[in-house]
Design a protein around this motif. Structure first.
Motif, short mmCIF file in Angstrom:
data_model
loop_
_atom_site.label_atom_id
_atom_site.label_comp_id
_atom_site.label_asym_id
_atom_site.label_seq_id
_atom_site.Cartn_x
_atom_site.Cartn_y
_atom_site.Cartn_z
N MET A 1 4.42 34.64 59.93
CA MET A 1 3.31 34.23 59.26
C MET A 1 3.16 32.49 59.45
N THR A 2 1.71 32.14 59.33
CA THR A 2 1.57 30.63 59.25
C THR A 2 0.78 30.28 58.17
N GLU A 3 0.67 28.93 57.86
CA GLU A 3 -0.13 28.32 56.59
C GLU A 3 -1.33 27.77 57.42
N ASP A 4 -1.43 27.78 58.70
CA ASP A 4 -2.46 27.23 59.42
C ASP A 4 -3.93 28.09 59.44
N VAL A 5 -3.51 29.21 59.15
CA VAL A 5 -4.67 30.09 58.87
C VAL A 5 -4.41 30.97 57.64
N VAL A 36 -5.94 37.55 65.65
CA VAL A 36 -5.91 38.80 66.20
C VAL A 36 -5.38 39.77 65.32
N GLU A 37 -4.01 39.61 64.53
CA GLU A 37 -3.50 40.71 63.89
C GLU A 37 -4.57 41.03 62.68
N ALA A 38 -5.12 40.07 62.03
CA ALA A 38 -6.05 40.58 61.00
C ALA A 38 -7.26 41.27 61.21
N LEU A 39 -7.92 40.85 62.59
CA LEU A 39 -9.12 41.44 62.87
C LEU A 39 -8.82 43.00 63.33
#
Length: 349
Positions: A1-5, A36-39
């Motif tokens: 996970m990243t806070e950048d998106v 990519v994972e979300a889409l």
């Protein structure tokens, strides 16, 4: 996970917010992976009817990619740059082929990687702060992320002018050029997002389009119509020397200004870009992405202009690059040769 998106579902909308405002939301590897994972997840989720992408902060939608990392990777000889480009181009292609309405709110600076995560989507919504450009030749690189696909398909030679010079389009220009599908005033964007999140949508885009039209405004007059004949006359053909000669012999202020801009760009990058755009005009988007990965990879290995451009613009910020001499046609052609089999572009299922 990243806070950048930040990715989340709100109502029947998948929401993506690029969240690096201090870096003008420039893309890094973690952001590309998260998108990519979300889409992919939302593509299979029947409760998600549309995707809406915006950028945090007031200055940028997304100003590009992690240029410093790309240069460091090239100098170190590792695979970070190649992996980033492959994944980024996979993301761009996923957006282009997405089966649900994809809405990018391109308010603020939208360049390079930011163009890649917007231009290939169905709806590109400009705001009052939109500044759209592909400025890569100024750092000794080429307009990747499918630039060689969409730029040659703009009216006349507009895309060639943009790709070679890094010309910036403001809001009205974006509408006139077709790189934005709608203009919605910046102060209406929160209400627009709320409407998309709360109203009943369908997967074919008609409801989304109707909502966008409801909030749309008049972007005003673009100057592109006035300069389009000059652009078309100057940038026709695939011979850079001829283009430069036309600009040099034309007796008008616009041509003189454009010639001065071009003279500040990397001669290698300009020549390779012109070849890429002419080839891309006849290629599918996937074939352009294959070409992009080949050309991007070669910029790390052939010559020094990319590293010099990054030094001058990103690291030292003296904006005084010392470009290498122009390369031959044969050397240009080498940029487009296939990579090793395990380094060629692949696409997501």
């Amino acid at each position: 996970m990243t806070e950048d998106v930040i990715t989340r579902k709100v109502g029947s909308v998948g929401r993506i917010t690029l969240n690096r405002p201090k870096a003008l939301n420039a893309l890094n590897q973690d952001m590309v992976t998260a998108m990519v994972e979300a889409l992919k997840a939302w593509r299979e989720d029947d409760s998600v009817k549309a995707v809406v992408v915006d950028g945090a902060g007031e200055k940028g939608f997304c100003a590009g990619g992690d240029i410093r990392m790309l240069a460091e990777s090239g100098q170190a000889g590792d695979d970070r740059a190649w992996t980033f480009w492959r994944d980024e181009y996979q993301l761009n292609t996923l957006i282009a082929e997405y089966p649900k309405p994809y809405v990018a709110l391109i308010d603020g600076i939208t360049m390079g990687g930011g163009v890649g995560v917007s231009i290939h989507g169905e709806f590109r919504v400009a705001g009052d702060r939109t500044m759209f450009a592909m400025p890569e030749t100024g750092i000794g690189f080429h307009p990747d992320v499918g630039g060689a696909y969409f730029l040659p398909r703009l009216m006349g030679e507009l895309g060639v002018w943009m790709g070679l010079t890094g010309a910036r389009l403001k809001t009205a220009d974006c509408i006139a050029a077709g790189v934005a599908t709608h203009y919605v005033p910046t102060n209406s964007h929160p209400a627009l997002i709320e409407a998309l999140e709360t109203e009943t949508l369908d997967n074919d885009g008609e409801k989304v389009d109707a909502i966008l039209e409801r909030f749309a405004g008049d972007p005003g007059q673009s100057d592109l119509g006035m300069v389009q004949p000059l652009i078309d006359a100057a940038f026709e053909g695939d011979d850079l020397t001829v283009i430069l000669n036309r600009l040099e012999t034309a007796d008008d202020a616009w041509s003189k200004a454009v010639l001065k801009i071009l003279s500040g760009k990397s001669p290698t990058a300009v020549k390779v870009t012109l070849a890429a755009l002419r080839k891309g005009a006849d290629l599918s988007l996937q074939d352009v992405m294959v070409q992009d990965l080949r050309v991007s990879s070669r910029f790390l290995k052939e010559g020094s202009d990319f590293y010099e451009g990054v030094r001058a613009v990103i690291i030292d910020k003296d904006n005084a690059p010392n470009w290498s001499e122009p390369i031959s046609d044969a050397e240009v052609a080498a940029y487009f040769e296939p990579l090793d089999a395990d380094k060629e572009m692949t696409f997501l299922e």
